[in-house]
Design an enzyme around this catalytic site. Structure first.
Site, PDB file in Angstrom:
ATOM      1  N   ASP A 117       0.810  -1.210   0.000  1.00  0.00           N
ATOM      2  CA  ASP A 117       0.000   0.000   0.000  1.00  0.00           C
ATOM      3  C   ASP A 117       0.849   1.267   0.000  1.00  0.00           C
ATOM      4  OD1 ASP A 117      -1.828   2.005   0.360  1.00  0.00           O
ATOM      5  OD2 ASP A 117      -3.003   0.927   1.864  1.00  0.00           O
ATOM      6  N   ASP A 322      -1.364   5.013  -6.901  1.00  0.00           N
ATOM      7  CA  ASP A 322      -1.660   4.305  -5.658  1.00  0.00           C
ATOM      8  C   ASP A 322      -1.756   2.799  -5.923  1.00  0.00           C
ATOM      9  OD1 ASP A 322      -2.508   3.820  -3.043  1.00  0.00           O
ATOM     10  OD2 ASP A 322      -4.604   3.938  -3.631  1.00  0.00           O
TER      11      ASP A 322
END
Ligand SMILES: *[C@@H]1O[C@H](CO)[C@@H](O)[C@H](O)[C@H]1NC(C)=O
Ligand SMILES: *[C@@H]1O[C@H](CO)[C@@H](O)[C@H](O)[C@H]1NC(C)=O
Ligand SMILES: *[C@@H]1O[C@H](CO)[C@@H](O)[C@H](O)[C@H]1NC(C)=O
Ligand SMILES: *[C@@H]1O[C@H](CO)[C@@H](O)[C@H](O)[C@H]1NC(C)=O
Length: 442
Positions: A117, A322
């Site tokens: 992440d 992302d």
């Protein structure tokens, strides 16, 4: 991608990503003055996080550099300069719509598959005795290098967003903190340290949250590795070890293999790679911003008012890359313009499927135009696999992107992981560039 292989969790996760961005408490703050009074619930609004202050980050970095043993050890590793850890589609491994990296915690190393992440600043893992966790947990008692951290250490203030004294704890207390995640879930954790093994490197005294209890269904079952820009992220905790540089290649969502990789350090990275400047937005300092300047569909440059794409340090607006969001979302007018041009070129009739509003007969797929993202100095033409997703029967193809929820907070365009399959994305924080190259890592 074939939807019959996708669990309900996939759509669940999409819904969550919508829900969390709609949460009114996720709206940007008008100023940063109240940040330190917030219990760290920043993941709740992820990737629409409230800003954190610089001064605390700077302080923690300075304090961390005073740990001589750690610095010595890390210096001794510098000669290696690189390591590589395997990545797989979490859909296949853990039944989640995210990618996981295989690593080990503790000594001897305990294998964990943690969500990768780039927009989260801290790592966390379920620990033995955890209430509400699944069966794979980290066993501190089985590790000879495990250590707890007390409330007074600077890392604790960073992890919890509050200093020890603020809540009346004494220095001898453990460092407890809570975090929200995915809009509907949260966990309680203790900040601890242990060895982290990534590929061939062992990073000693890596600080992470040892989860004691979870509530809600969206906490990744084997934890998460935060690769954001905050002071508790992997890159910050390893200091200059990897020269402020990492890259990853995400295999196809459908791939069953740990054939992708997270590579840290300059060695082993692509020799020639096109780059675009990496921007840092003080409103959301954890995130990796780039300058998206245009979108083309086939040969047509989609008409988009420049201010809808503009990077804005005051509002946090702009575009991020992302690895934790599933499908790319553009602010509403940008998505509408892109979608309308796409529909125009495909002709025919369109229907909706879950989060996707531009589905058409797969027989028409041959005429689907390629979508290209123009960044400053770098044009990324998406492979078809990264633009379209298929229905379970295979009869429909859908444009695999969407609009960000249309609320006060929707100023962010997010280039998400479905659009990053089989690309190597390089984050060179030290030199402030992002590189993108085609790479088949299925
Ligand atoms: C770990 O060890 C401590 C101290 O020896 C003990 O109190 C605790 O119950 C153990 N925890 C587990 C999960 O075995
Ligand atoms: C975390 O949440 C639990 C349960 O709501 C609460 O009892 C505890 O005080 C919280 N801890 C912190 C550090 O906020
Ligand atoms: C982004 O690109 C546009 C168009 O080239 C340019 O005007 C703008 O200054 C760039 N923004 C940043 C922050 O680099
Ligand atoms: C779509 O329709 C336009 C106008 O009728 C036509 O010129 C074009 O060739 C069609 N495109 C495809 C891919 O069928």
């Amino acid at each position: 991608m074939d939807l019959k292989n996708i669990s309900p969790f996939f759509f669940f996760a999409l819904l969550i990503s919508i829900a969390k961005a709609l949460d009114p408490s996720c709206a940007s703050h008008s100023d940063g003055s109240d940040d330190l009074s917030i219990i760290p619930t920043y993941s709740k609004c992820y990737p629409f996080s409230p800003p954190k202050t610089d001064s605390l980050v700077t302080t923690v970095l300075k304090m961390a550099s005073k740990d001589p043993a750690r610095v010595n050890y890390l210096s001794s590793l510098v000669a290696q300069k690189t390591t590589s850890a395997p990545i797989a589609s979490g859909q296949q491994v853990l039944n989640i719509a995210n990618y996981v990296v295989r690593l080990k915690l503790g000594t001897p190393g305990q294998l964990m598959n943690m969500v990768l992440d780039t927009s989260n600043d801290i790592a966390w893992a379920p620990c033995s005795g955890c209430t509400g966790c699944s069966s794979t947990t980290f066993l501190p008692n089985s590790s000879s290098t495990y250590g707890s951290l007390d409330c007074s250490v600077p890392e604790c203030a960073q992890a919890r967003g509050l200093s020890c004294s603020t809540i009346g704890s004494t220095a001898a207390n453990g460092c407890f903190f809570n975090q929200s995640y995915g809009g509907d879930s949260s966990f309680s954790a203790t900040l601890v340290q242990d060895a982290l093994t990534l590929g061939k490197d062992v990073i000693p005294k890596f600080s992470f949250g040892c989860i004691n209890s979870v509530s809600g269904g969206s906490i990744p079952s084997q934890g998460l590795l935060g690769l954001g820009r905050g002071s508790m992220s992997l890159l910050s905790q390893t200091g200059s070890l990897y020269s402020g540089l990492f890259s990853y290649c995400l295999p196809s969502f459908k791939s069953y293999y740990f054939s992708g990789s997270l590579k840290l350090g300059p060695a082993g990275q692509p020799k020639s790679i096109r780059t675009t400047p990496l921007l840092r937005n003080p409103r959301r300092p954890s995130l990796y911003y780039v300058n998206l300047t245009g979108i083309s569909v086939g040969r047509v440059l989609v008409p988009i008012a420049p201010e809808l794409l503009a990077f804005n340090p005051n509002t946090g607006a702009g575009t991020i890359i992302d690895s934790g969001t599933v499908i790319t979302r553009f602010v509403q007018p940008v998505y509408m313009a892109l979608r309308d041009e796409f529909r125009k070129q495909v002709n025919g009739t369109f229907s909706s499927l879950g989060a996707f509003d531009t589905c058409f007969s797969a027989t028409n797929e041959v005429v689907a135009p390629a979508i290209a993202l123009q960044f400053t100095g770098l044009k990324l033409t998406l492979p078809m696999e990264n633009s379209l997703i298929h229905s379970s029967s295979g009869s429909l193809a859908c444009l695999a992107m969407g609009a960000a929820p249309n609320n006060v907070n929707s100023v962010l365009n997010v280039i998400a992981n479905l659009q990053q399959q089989n690309l190597r994305i390089l984050f060179d924080v030290a030199n402030s560039v992002v590189g993108i190259a085609r790479e088949s890592c299925n």
